[in-house]
Design a protein around this motif. Structure first.
Motif, PDB file in Angstrom:
ATOM      1  N   SER A 104      16.002 -29.249  13.235  1.00  0.00           N
ATOM      2  CA  SER A 104      16.685 -30.545  13.147  1.00  0.00           C
ATOM      3  C   SER A 104      18.157 -30.477  13.525  1.00  0.00           C
ATOM      4  O   SER A 104      18.795 -31.514  13.730  1.00  0.00           O
ATOM      5  CB  SER A 104      16.570 -31.097  11.721  1.00  0.00           C
ATOM      6  N   ASP A 139      10.077 -31.462  14.000  1.00  0.00           N
ATOM      7  CA  ASP A 139      11.239 -31.483  14.886  1.00  0.00           C
ATOM      8  C   ASP A 139      11.872 -32.866  14.827  1.00  0.00           C
ATOM      9  O   ASP A 139      11.164 -33.880  14.954  1.00  0.00           O
ATOM     10  CB  ASP A 139      10.820 -31.161  16.322  1.00  0.00           C
ATOM     11  N   GLU A 162      14.792 -35.240  16.576  1.00  0.00           N
ATOM     12  CA  GLU A 162      15.644 -35.333  17.763  1.00  0.00           C
ATOM     13  C   GLU A 162      16.156 -36.754  17.947  1.00  0.00           C
ATOM     14  O   GLU A 162      15.472 -37.728  17.620  1.00  0.00           O
ATOM     15  CB  GLU A 162      14.852 -34.905  19.010  1.00  0.00           C
TER      16      GLU A 162
END
Length: 382
Positions: free
Chosen positions: A266, A304, A306
């Motif tokens: 992250s 993840d 983004e």
């Protein structure tokens, strides 16, 4: 008391009644159509008689102008007169068609199929044959039963969806009521557990034990809060989506099998998003649990986070068996499940939390035999 048999009988009676009503309307329409055609034929026969009289007499005869008046009054029925010598005379037919001999021959064949030709006979000799088609009114009447059926189908469809929506609303109220009642019922033993844990602390029990009990009590508080919010619009405040995702992810990581490898990417930057933490964390936990189930308790789970423009994407990946592309949208439908045990409510609940409560989006980003990636997209608060 069981009301299902009565309800089933009522539905059958309503279905039979609707079928009988539609059948009667169609039958009555057909009778009216045939009667109208008979009246049309009588009108043409009178017209044919007037035409015959006109051929055999002059305007000075005792009939006067009656045949001319009868003929002039017929302006709606298309006709083609074929004399005994083969001469063709169209009547009430478009001028372009009337001047085209090939089209007239085609119309003669068409009219002969629609209605039986009328012959004007004098002393055994056929003076002329009248080929006539259906008037504009009859042509419209032919489509009336179809239009009527379409109206019935449309009306029935509207009623069905209104009834379905009403039933769904009632079911949602029941589920919301059950959820709130569950939250209320959990509250009583939860308060008791808090008291017992404080008592254990005073007895100088190992601190590690009471700390773990506190964690589970906090977990029960979170679950209670989640259930209490079902059916009502939750409050949203600005939170760091990275931190909130990590909380839910770490909780499952500590309580999952050692055969599952957890990883999270992250970055160190905070990302502010309007969230309701209990519900958002519930969504993350559901997605991670689904990934664990798909891997049958062994594999890799990764998260993840983004940024893309003014949006933040949270990607939950697993190494499970994957999904066929045709099922990408179906998995969010209530009741859909690939498990032998389960109600198929988890992903539909996640969709509602993310899209309805947080104005975000959730979808299957990709899926194959090597695993699945789920994507949550939320708007960054600025």
């Amino acid at each position: 008391m069981d009301f299902k048999p009565k309800r089933k009988t009522t539905n059958i009676l309503l279905l039979i009644s609707a079928f009988v009503i539609v059948s009667l309307i169609l039958w009555n329409t057909n009778v009216f159509f045939e009667k109208f055609k008979d009246e049309e034929r009588k009108k043409i026969e009178i017209w044919a008689s007037a035409q015959t009289e006109l051929l055999q007499s002059s305007v000075e005869d005792e009939l006067g102008n009656l045949p001319l008046i009868v003929m002039a009054n017929n302006t709606s029925t298309p006709m083609i007169l074929v004399n005994k010598d083969g001469a063709i005379k169209p009547h009430n037919i478009d001028e372009k068609l009337a001047n085209d001999s090939i089209q007239l021959q085609r119309l003669i064949k068409k009219f002969a199929k629609e209605n039986e030709p009328i012959e004007s006979v004098e002393e055994g000799e056929v003076l002329q044959t009248i080929y006539y088609g259906n008037s504009e009114v009859i042509n419209k009447l032919k489509f009336y039963p179809i239009a009527l059926l379409l109206i019935f189908l449309l009306f029935g469809t509207v009623i069905y969806f209104v009834f379905k929506s009403y039933r769904a609303s009632e079911q949602n109220k029941v589920w919301a009521g059950m959820a709130k009642e569950t939250a209320h019922q959990i509250g009583t033993p939860l308060t008791s557990l808090l008291g017992w844990n404080e008592l254990l602390k005073s007895e100088h029990i190992k601190e590690e034990i009471t700390i773990e009990i506190d964690k589970d009590i906090d977990r029960l508080k979170t679950i209670t809060e989640r259930f209490s919010k079902i059916g009502s619009v939750p409050e949203l405040h600005v939170y760091d989506v990275v931190l909130e995702t990590k909380k839910a992810f770490d909780y499952l990581k500590r309580r999952s099998s050692k055969l599952i490898h957890f990883s999270m990417n992250s970055g160190n930057e905070e990302i502010p998003v309007m969230l309701n933490p209990p519900l958002y964390n519930w969504s993350i936990e559901n997605l991670v649990k689904n990934g664990i189930d798909a891997m049958k308790g062994k594999g890799n789970i990764s998260v993840d986070i983004e940024q893309k423009g003014n949006m933040v994407n949270v990607l939950i990946s697993d190494t499970g068996h994957g999904l066929p592309k045709s099922e990408f949208k179906n998995i969010f439908n209530p009741g859909y499940t690939t498990k032998k045990r389960g109600w198929g409510l988890g992903l539909s609940l996640v969709k509602r939390i993310i899209e309805e409560y947080h104005s975000g989006k959730i979808r299957v980003l990709s899926s194959s035999k090597d695993g699945t990636i789920m994507q949550i997209s939320l708007k960054i608060f600025k």
